[in-house]
Design an enzyme around this catalytic site. Structure first.
Site, PDB file in Angstrom:
ATOM      1  N   ARG A  35       0.746  -1.238   0.020  1.00 21.64           N
ATOM      2  CA  ARG A  35      -0.148   0.089  -0.100  1.00 21.64           C
ATOM      3  C   ARG A  35       0.934   1.144  -0.088  1.00 21.64           C
ATOM      4  NH1 ARG A  35      -5.710  -0.355  -0.891  1.00 21.64           N
ATOM      5  NH2 ARG A  35      -5.780   1.572   0.344  1.00 21.64           N
ATOM      6  N   THR A  50      -5.312   6.664  -2.606  1.00 22.02           N
ATOM      7  CA  THR A  50      -6.407   6.220  -3.752  1.00 22.02           C
ATOM      8  C   THR A  50      -6.506   7.227  -4.807  1.00 22.02           C
ATOM      9  OG1 THR A  50      -7.668   5.049  -2.197  1.00 22.02           O
ATOM     10  CG2 THR A  50      -8.795   5.771  -4.059  1.00 22.02           C
ATOM     11  N   ARG A 107       1.182   5.538  -7.761  1.00 20.76           N
ATOM     12  CA  ARG A 107       0.149   6.316  -8.184  1.00 20.76           C
ATOM     13  C   ARG A 107       0.476   7.908  -8.210  1.00 20.76           C
ATOM     14  NH1 ARG A 107      -4.542   3.626  -4.235  1.00 20.76           N
ATOM     15  NH2 ARG A 107      -5.060   2.177  -5.709  1.00 20.76           N
ATOM     16  N   ASN A 129      -5.972   4.800 -11.528  1.00 20.68           N
ATOM     17  CA  ASN A 129      -4.897   4.881 -10.523  1.00 20.68           C
ATOM     18  C   ASN A 129      -4.167   3.683 -10.655  1.00 20.68           C
ATOM     19  OD1 ASN A 129      -6.712   3.068  -9.360  1.00 20.68           O
ATOM     20  ND2 ASN A 129      -7.159   4.296  -7.643  1.00 20.68           N
ATOM     21  N   HIS A 150      -4.356  -2.013  -7.930  1.00 22.00           N
ATOM     22  CA  HIS A 150      -5.093  -2.283  -6.907  1.00 22.00           C
ATOM     23  C   HIS A 150      -4.252  -2.972  -5.945  1.00 22.00           C
ATOM     24  CE1 HIS A 150      -7.996  -4.022  -4.115  1.00 22.00           C
ATOM     25  NE2 HIS A 150      -7.274  -5.132  -4.367  1.00 22.00           N
TER      26      HIS A 150
END
Ligand code: ADP
Ligand code: MG
Length: 198
Positions: free
Chosen positions: A125, A131, A142, A162, A165
């Protein structure tokens, strides 16, 4: 969790159709591998709407979060959600966003993988970033490769593009890994650096 398990935390990654079509597969894999995380399953597929519907959580809490993130973004930039989307109800907006997301994830092939390593879920992450690409830190996937934002995306009634996932928590990781891969498709092997890095 014993020490061995700690080094083998697993998370699920999908390179979304924009990431694949922009030729970012190699760049993304490079960033994951250079961190010392290990790819233990990998495949390209063109997912169906039903598969993506089953991939993302359906519970109220998740839908509410999707709606809330969207509303917060509208507020930040001074846009009127009710005027733009016809509603300012978090659940309605959450459901709308989830529908656009399914269209986006089925608009081309995706690369699915399982990544393993120390704190793999949180680490990936971190590599991926926030996000909303417009708010993602530079140095994240991103942040470095995308610029999209909810206000722009929602005006066109589409999902934010973006690139990637990554499972958001342990529960999502477990669900996604068993949903996308059978046990035989996940491979246990040792990377050369493992004895040196950790
Ligand atoms: P993440 O992918 O960072 O875990 P979420 O699980 O909240 O984020 O959302 C899933 C995906 O839905 C996002 O990656 C993005 O592609 C899309 N999305 C989220 N919020 C919005 C929004 N407000 N408008 C359009 N698309 C959104
Ligand atoms: Mg998520």
């Amino acid at each position: 969790m014993n020490r061995k398990d700690l080094k083998q935390e697993k998370t699920c990654v999908l390179i979304k159709p924009d990431g694949v079509k922009r030729g970012l597969i190699g760049e993304i894999i490079k960033r994951i591998e250079q961190r010392g995380l290990k790819i233990i399953a990998l495949q390209m597929i063109w997912a169906t709407k039903d598969q993506i519907d089953r991939h993302y959580p359906k519970d109220k809490e998740y839908i509410r979060q999707l709606g809330e993130k969207t509303l917060a973004n509208y507020k930040k930039y001074g846009f009127d959600a009710k005027k733009e989307l016809g509603t300012d109800d978090v659940f309605e907006i959450g459901k709308m966003v989830r529908g656009w997301l399914i269209d986006y994830l089925t608009s081309g092939p995706v690369v699915k993988m399982v990544v393993s390593g120390i704190h793999a879920i949180g680490m990936v992450r971190k590599i991926v970033g926030q996000t909303m690409p417009s708010q993602a830190e530079m140095g994240t996937i991103r942040g470095d490769f995308s610029v999209d934002d909810a206000t722009a995306a929602n005006r066109e009634k589409r999902s934010i593009r973006n690139i990637i996932h990554a499972s958001g928590n342990e529960k999502e990781a477990e669900h996604e890994i068993s949903f996308w891969f059978s046990p035989e498709e996940i491979h246990d092997y040792k990377r050369a650096e493992e004895d040196i890095m950790f």
